[in-house]
Design an enzyme around this catalytic site. Structure first.
Site, PDB file in Angstrom:
ATOM      1  N   LEU A   1       0.821  -1.213   0.000  1.00 11.86           N
ATOM      2  CA  LEU A   1       0.000   0.000   0.000  1.00 11.86           C
ATOM      3  C   LEU A   1       0.854   1.262   0.000  1.00 11.86           C
ATOM      4  O   LEU A   1       1.915   1.326   0.605  1.00 11.86           O
ATOM      5  CB  LEU A   1      -0.998   0.012   1.168  1.00 11.86           C
ATOM      6  CG  LEU A   1      -0.536   0.167   2.606  1.00 11.86           C
ATOM      7  CD1 LEU A   1      -0.324   1.632   2.948  1.00 11.86           C
ATOM      8  CD2 LEU A   1      -1.590  -0.418   3.527  1.00 11.86           C
TER       9      LEU A   1
ATOM     10  N   CYS B   1       9.369   3.954   4.053  1.00 15.48           N
ATOM     11  CA  CYS B   1       9.653   2.670   3.398  1.00 15.48           C
ATOM     12  C   CYS B   1      10.869   2.703   2.473  1.00 15.48           C
ATOM     13  O   CYS B   1      11.884   2.069   2.763  1.00 15.48           O
ATOM     14  CB  CYS B   1       8.436   2.207   2.618  1.00 15.48           C
ATOM     15  SG  CYS B   1       7.052   1.837   3.689  1.00 15.48           S
TER      16      CYS B   1
HETATM   17  C1  UDX Z   1       6.030   2.856  -0.980  1.00 12.37           C
HETATM   18  C2  UDX Z   1       5.627   1.889  -2.104  1.00 12.37           C
HETATM   19  O1  UDX Z   1       5.190   2.628  -3.239  1.00 12.37           O
HETATM   20  C3  UDX Z   1       4.527   0.959  -1.612  1.00 12.37           C
HETATM   21  O2  UDX Z   1       4.196   0.028  -2.613  1.00 12.37           O
HETATM   22  C4  UDX Z   1       5.023   0.227  -0.376  1.00 12.37           C
HETATM   23  O3  UDX Z   1       4.017  -0.615   0.155  1.00 12.37           O
HETATM   24  C5  UDX Z   1       5.477   1.216   0.680  1.00 12.37           C
HETATM   25  O4  UDX Z   1       6.450   2.116   0.149  1.00 12.37           O
HETATM   26  P1  UDX Z   1       4.988   5.079   0.087  1.00 12.37           P
HETATM   27  O5  UDX Z   1       6.163   5.081   1.013  1.00 12.37           O
HETATM   28  O6  UDX Z   1       3.634   5.325   0.645  1.00 12.37           O
HETATM   29  O7  UDX Z   1       4.907   3.660  -0.672  1.00 12.37           O
HETATM   30  O8  UDX Z   1       5.269   6.197  -1.007  1.00 12.37           O
HETATM   31  P2  UDX Z   1       5.477   6.290  -2.596  1.00 12.37           P
HETATM   32  O9  UDX Z   1       4.244   6.767  -3.213  1.00 12.37           O
HETATM   33  O10 UDX Z   1       6.071   5.051  -3.125  1.00 12.37           O
HETATM   34  O11 UDX Z   1       6.541   7.478  -2.662  1.00 12.37           O
HETATM   35  C6  UDX Z   1       7.824   7.334  -2.070  1.00 12.37           C
HETATM   36  C7  UDX Z   1       8.639   8.564  -2.278  1.00 12.37           C
HETATM   37  O12 UDX Z   1       9.064   8.661  -3.645  1.00 12.37           O
HETATM   38  C8  UDX Z   1       7.936   9.896  -1.993  1.00 12.37           C
HETATM   39  O13 UDX Z   1       8.838  10.734  -1.300  1.00 12.37           O
HETATM   40  C9  UDX Z   1       7.600  10.435  -3.354  1.00 12.37           C
HETATM   41  O14 UDX Z   1       7.477  11.834  -3.379  1.00 12.37           O
HETATM   42  C10 UDX Z   1       8.802   9.951  -4.144  1.00 12.37           C
HETATM   43  N1  UDX Z   1       8.564   9.843  -5.598  1.00 12.37           N
HETATM   44  C11 UDX Z   1       7.599   9.000  -6.066  1.00 12.37           C
HETATM   45  C12 UDX Z   1       9.359  10.574  -6.485  1.00 12.37           C
HETATM   46  O15 UDX Z   1      10.251  11.324  -6.066  1.00 12.37           O
HETATM   47  N2  UDX Z   1       9.152  10.428  -7.827  1.00 12.37           N
HETATM   48  C13 UDX Z   1       8.205   9.611  -8.320  1.00 12.37           C
HETATM   49  O16 UDX Z   1       8.084   9.525  -9.546  1.00 12.37           O
HETATM   50  C14 UDX Z   1       7.393   8.870  -7.423  1.00 12.37           C
END
Ligand code: UDX
Length: 464
Positions: A169, A285
């Site tokens: 998630l 995460c």
């Molecule tokens: C992540 C995984 O996506 C999810 O599947 C897992 O279960 C838990 O870890 P989450 O930590 O909620 O989820 O955030 P996510 O949406 O993955 O974003 C992580 C980070 O990457 C954020 O800081 C976001 O801003 C950054 N990000 C995301 C980018 O810098 N560029 C992108 O293109 C996408």
């Protein structure tokens, strides 16, 4: 908007009773959503204030859609929360372990102490055969160790088994990801456990069938189930660092990384998601998971194959110094060996959480950069739609304001860092009338540079 779900009929022979141990972002979402799917659920946590909050229908975190679902399912009688482990042990047929596995202090490996406490505590109170299923993100090999803990601490002869089922998630989309996952993965050690895991996930598959969707199920062994989660997160982190490295190159070469990402993303082998260049990834995460994976690979003698993950981590951390320099450039300040001196520069700082639509500030790149700017003596005025309370407790040296208007008043530089809707829709002309200087650092790469320049702004994006 919450999509209402008709709970399927309650056939107790195929609807095991479920507990979720650990009611953070993960466990709470699962507990609420599984009640919504028609299961009888109990959520357990050692934090009495949090449990009290859930039981009175107040979600102690920001997650879209979940408050309504919490209230609805408390009323249905299928959902409750408790600090009483005996009640949990007596109630559930399947116990999901959802406690945190943070990075160990001063090391890269994962701290498994919360898992140990939860499992030992539960095991001691069991009086019948149940299935304990790990959901927390862990180093491969943990499931085996959890089985040993259970064997040691559960009353003799119960035959309690351990299974594993990673979750995927995303905060801010958590409810959707649990109710309508793009895949289900689980592992067990016997036919009995495999059947129970099928029964536990039946609600998700029935909902999918009603909505004419398919949810693939991957049944595998314990080690693979544990690895799936870290592999997925490491891949996503690598994708983000790749595009951020391309952002550096684009800046150096006078190219535009936003167009570049769009152009390569149309190739379905690459895909257009997780290719947003910016201030780097954060959260509870991705950063800790790549470090833990690399550390575990080292322990298992294959560390060399994962050295690239250390570089993925470094590329990501360098975004932060890079962004501080970009702000200094915008403010017309040069950087010395210790970075820039930003004294006297008032910064309207928009965003503190690690991404939009959450109040989670764990390892937030935005908040870390704000602190770095403050260390460089800038006057940093932070506004965030939901993250102010958490950010204030973590970074008291920053100034916090409750509205966007207060943040931008008389600002010398606007830093738009987290793509909340409220920031993405900013109007350059209206904003321009409130600031002292029309200078904007678009850390979200969400604006059209031409549009802003047309209104007299000095615009700086990331990698463009
Ligand atoms: C992540 C995984 O996506 C999810 O599947 C897992 O279960 C838990 O870890 P989450 O930590 O909620 O989820 O955030 P996510 O949406 O993955 O974003 C992580 C980070 O990457 C954020 O800081 C976001 O801003 C950054 N990000 C995301 C980018 O810098 N560029 C992108 O293109 C996408």
């Amino acid at each position: 908007m919450v999509n209402a779900i008709q709970p399927p009929s309650q056939n107790t022979t195929t609807r095991p009773r479920i507990s979720f141990l650990g009611c953070g972002y993960l466990g709470a979402t699962y507990a609420i959503c599984f009640a919504e799917l028609g299961y009888e659920v109990v959520g357990f946590d050692v934090d009495a204030a949090k449990i009290e909050s859930f039981n009175t229908g107040v979600l102690p975190m920001h997650e879209p859609g979940l408050p309504e679902l919490l209230k609805k399912n408390l009323e249905s009688g299928r959902l409750r929360f408790t600090t009483d482990v005996q009640a949990v042990a007596d109630f559930a047929d399947v116990h999901f372990i959802c406690v945190g596995t943070p990075q160990r202090k001063g090391e890269h490996g994962a701290d498994l102490s919360y898992i140990e406490t939860a499992v030992v505590n539960l095991s001691k109170h069991l009086s019948r055969k149940v299935l304990i299923v790990g959901k927390s993100t862990v180093p491969v090999g943990t499931a085996q160790w959890v089985q040993e803990l259970v064997d040691r601490h559960a009353p003799e002869g119960l035959g309690v088994e351990v299974g594993w089922s990673p979750e995927f998630l995303q905060e801010s989309n958590a409810m959707h990801d649990v109710l309508r996952p793009n895949r289900i993965v689980y592992a067990s050690q016997s036919e009995w456990a495999s059947q129970l895991l099928k029964d536990v996930h039946r609600g998700i598959l029935e909902l999918a069938a009603v909505e004419d969707r398919e949810v693939p199920v991957v049944e595998t062994d314990l080690a693979t189930a544990e690895l799936v989660k870290v592999a997925a997160n490491a891949f996503l982190a690598t994708k983000i660092s790749f595009i951020n490295a391309m952002a550096d190159l684009s800046e150096a070469a006078g190219a535009d990384v936003v167009d570049l990402a769009r152009a390569i993303g149309y190739d379905q082998r690459i895909g257009n998601r997780f290719l947003r260049a910016g201030i780097g990834f954060g959260g509870g995460c991705l950063p800790k998971d790549i470090r833990a994976l690399s550390a575990r690979a080292g322990e298992l003698g294959v560390g060399e194959s994962f050295r690239f993950l250390d570089e993925v981590d470094s590329v990501n951390t360098r975004r932060r110094t890079h962004t501080v320099r970009a702000v200094a450039d915008l403010a017309g300040r040069t950087s010395g060996p210790n970075g820039p001196d930003l004294s006297g520069v008032r910064i309207a700082y928009l965003g503190a959480t690690f991404k939009p639509d959450t109040d989670d500030i764990r390892d937030s790149p935005a908040l870390d950069i704000a602190r770095r700017l403050r260390s460089a003596r800038a006057d940093v005025v932070v506004y965030d739609p939901e993250g102010l309370e958490n950010a204030k407790a973590y970074a008291p040296e920053l100034s916090f304001v409750k509205t966007l208007a207060e943040a931008v008043a008389d600002a010398d530089v606007v830093c738009a860092m987290v793509p909340w809707e409220e920031f993405r829709t900013l109007d350059p002309e209206a904003l321009g009338r409130q600031v002292a200087e029309r200078r904007i650092l678009d850390g979200m790469n969400a604006f059209d540079p031409e549009q802003w320049r047309k209104h007299g702004w000095s615009y700086q994006g990331i990698g463009r």
